[in-house]
Design an enzyme around this catalytic site. Structure first.
Site, PDB file in Angstrom:
ATOM      1  N   PHE A 167       0.961  -1.186   0.267  1.00 14.92           N
ATOM      2  CA  PHE A 167      -0.044   0.346   0.220  1.00 14.92           C
ATOM      3  C   PHE A 167       0.982   1.010  -0.482  1.00 14.92           C
ATOM      4  CE2 PHE A 167      -2.765  -3.326   2.023  1.00 14.92           C
ATOM      5  CZ  PHE A 167      -3.774  -3.627   1.487  1.00 14.92           C
ATOM      6  N   HIS A 168       1.873   1.173  -0.888  1.00 15.84           N
ATOM      7  CA  HIS A 168       2.909   2.334  -0.890  1.00 15.84           C
ATOM      8  C   HIS A 168       2.487   3.105  -2.372  1.00 15.84           C
ATOM      9  CE1 HIS A 168       5.229   0.280   3.133  1.00 15.84           C
ATOM     10  NE2 HIS A 168       3.683   1.148   2.809  1.00 15.84           N
ATOM     11  N   PRO A 169       1.836   3.134  -3.025  1.00 18.02           N
ATOM     12  CA  PRO A 169       1.661   3.701  -4.658  1.00 18.02           C
ATOM     13  C   PRO A 169       2.835   5.055  -3.951  1.00 18.02           C
ATOM     14  CG  PRO A 169      -0.409   3.765  -3.624  1.00 18.02           C
ATOM     15  CD  PRO A 169       0.523   3.100  -2.748  1.00 18.02           C
TER      16      PRO A 169
END
Length: 566
Positions: A473-475
């Site tokens: 969850f690190h775009p």
């Protein structure tokens, strides 16, 4: 359609937008409109306020945009999760609360790019400190009077944390007392964005709580930005939707896009700023053909390496519904107990090869065997390492599907597209197994549950990664800073070729940082806030920091147990 006027309009009340709203309205002569598509951060909703409940917001759509990727071609064509925060606080309202700044060399590397010379680690460190209040007090690397509450590891934590750190050291890797201090590389305790009263320290709590009473700040929730308005090449305002009603606002000075690595390029493209060919496909009038908008998309991918726990010390009992009321009551009344922790209290960063200049693998240790989003819990006492590579060379894109602001864009991370990705993930699994074999874990370590002891060859490991690896969850990086042909913004977040328009969030990172992204995103917003206000940047902090300079990634001579032959 009503139109009101402000000095600044901020699109997105997330990790960056709340920083800008707070800092800009410190000047009483400046007016700011803060638009947020989600709702308030309801303080009595345990799903977002209790650290241990971090999986719950990802399971619904009240606080989560719940994006999904296109079929990922190198991941068995899976459509993969891409959760992003919705509501005051943005992704800081639903993230894992791991406070990781990144490696010093991330920022030094940024600064080697043309025009980004003022983004060195020593230039960024003052802004990390400005944002932080660390519970053990300030020092050369940490702040003591900032809006973000940072909690350090405390005595009495689950014994598996210490055992996993000790195992990493026994395997020949360094020990570090502070993953955000002099040396990130190694294993040690992990700082967390949790308040002294055991609540999630989102940017809504830390920043907006001090700003929301100011008469020069207007916060509008359930307001979905539709388009940026332009007068020629100058951004002049924003149109937005509240339910079925459309409204617009005029910006005397600037429009600040802080919608995140998925929604920021989506909003720009919908407004006519982006790759010309993409805009023509949807008959969007082109304001500026800017080819980098939505390109260069990056993320962290991770796996769960899971083990049975021989002693009943894991969090497995806390997953049972009959134990949860007691946990919740202690947290609600006292801010203590299992509910007050995110349970990512230890982790680390390693280099898997001696020629890696800084860590390429991150670990989060967790004293239970379960997916990040709360799914696939193992029905027994267990523990796991979340492990994944940090700077994949693979690049993806965010592309508009529709002019409808409610429609999700086409997202393709293009995970595992490069040979280096596969090498790093194989290395990571084998390094993790070696760590888990160390004496510190002998009393706890049972069977390897995933990938399973029989999964050994390169082909078998690759099959596991394709089927089971998930997003961290690190775009990021989809509107990158710089001055090359694919750069979208300059070093101050100003969109190239336009006036009165900035992007300020994780999308402007040129290259993803080593670790979780909330702390770097807040720092970026703090730094650019000074630029917007015309203030002198904070003075560089001249402190030492660790650089490997070709040193061994692992001291094999000190390793207690050597790897098994595969």
């Amino acid at each position: 359609m009503t139109t009101r006027e402000y000095d600044y309009i901020i699109c997105g009340a997330g990790s960056a937008g709340n920083v800008l709203a707070t800092r800009l309205t410190e000047d009483p002569n400046v007016t700011v409109l803060l638009l947020e598509a989600g709702g308030p951060d309801y303080r009595f909703d345990f799903r977002t306020q209790m650290p241990a409940a971090l999986a719950y917001p990802l399971q619904g759509r009240r606080y989560n945009w719940a994006y999904e990727t296109d079929p990922e071609p190198h991941m068995d064509n899976r459509r993969m999760e891409c959760g992003r925060g919705k509501g005051l606080g943005g992704s800081s309202l639903i993230n894992g609360m791991c406070y990781i700044r990144g490696n010093a060399l991330d920022y030094d590397n940024w600064s080697t790019h043309k025009g980004l010379e003022n983004w060195t680690y020593l230039d960024c460190l003052p802004y990390f400190k400005k944002a932080e209040t660390r519970d053990v007090g300030p020092n050369d690397y940490h702040g003591g009077n900032g809006p973000v509450s940072v909690t350090t590891s405390k005595p009495g934590a689950n014994p598996l944390f210490e055992a996993m750190v000790d195992a990493g050291v026994q395997a020949g890797y360094p020990r570090t007392d502070d993953l955000n201090g002099y040396q990130q590389e190694g294993f040690g305790p992990m700082d967390r964005t949790v308040t002294p009263k055991g609540r999630r320290a989102s940017t809504a709590r830390g920043y907006l709580d001090q700003a929301k009473g100011r008469p020069n700040l207007e916060i509008v929730t359930h307001a979905l930005a539709d388009r940026i308005l332009f007068d020629g090449k100058r951004a002049s305002g924003v149109t937005y939707l509240r339910g079925s009603e459309r409204a617009s606002a005029h910006a005397r000075r600037e429009v600040l896009v802080c919608s995140g690595a998925i929604a920021s390029p989506q909003l720009l493209q919908r407004s006519g700023v982006g790759p010309g060919a993409w805009l023509k496909e949807l008959d969007i009038p082109i304001v500026l053909d800017l080819p980098g908008v939505g390109q260069n998309l990056q993320d962290h991918l991770e796996m769960y390496i899971q083990y049975e726990c021989k002693e009943p010390v894991s969090l497995y009992p806390a997953l049972k519904w009959w134990n949860q009321p007691k946990i919740g009551l202690e947290w609600m009344l006292n801010g203590t107990g299992l509910g007050a922790s995110n349970h990512f209290e230890a982790g680390g960063f390693i280099r898997t090869r001696d020629d890696d200049p800084w860590p390429n693998i991150q670990y989060h240790f967790l004293p239970v065997a379960i997916n990040y989003n709360g799914s696939n819990a193992i029905e027994m006492h267990g523990f796991q390492a979340h492990v994944g590579s940090m700077r994949s060379p693979s690049r993806g894109r965010v592309k508009l599907r529709s002019r409808d602001p409610n429609a999700h864009p086409s997202i393709l991370f293009n995970y595992m597209a490069e040979a280096l990705d596969w090498r790093e993930f194989r290395d990571a699994i084998r390094a993790t197994r070696e760590i888990m074999r160390q004496p510190a874990l002998d009393r706890y370590r049972g069977r390897e549950l995933n990938p399973g002891a029989d999964c050994k060859s390169d082909k078998e490991l690759d099959t596991f990664v394709r089927a089971r690896a998930e997003t961290a969850f690190h775009p990021s990086c989809s509107c990158k800073m710089g001055y090359d042909d694919m750069a979208v913004v300059d070093e101050e977040g100003r969109v190239h070729g336009l006036e009165g328009l900035r992007v300020v969030d994780a999308s402007i990172m040129p290259i993803i940082t080593t670790g979780n992204l909330n702390a770097p995103t807040i720092m970026i917003a703090e730094k650019i806030a000074d630029k917007i206000r015309g203030r002198q940047p904070l003075a560089r902090v001249d402190v030492p920091y660790f650089v490997a300079n070709g040193a061994m990634a692992r001291n094999v001579a000190k390793a207690v147990r050597q790897p098994e032959t595969v």
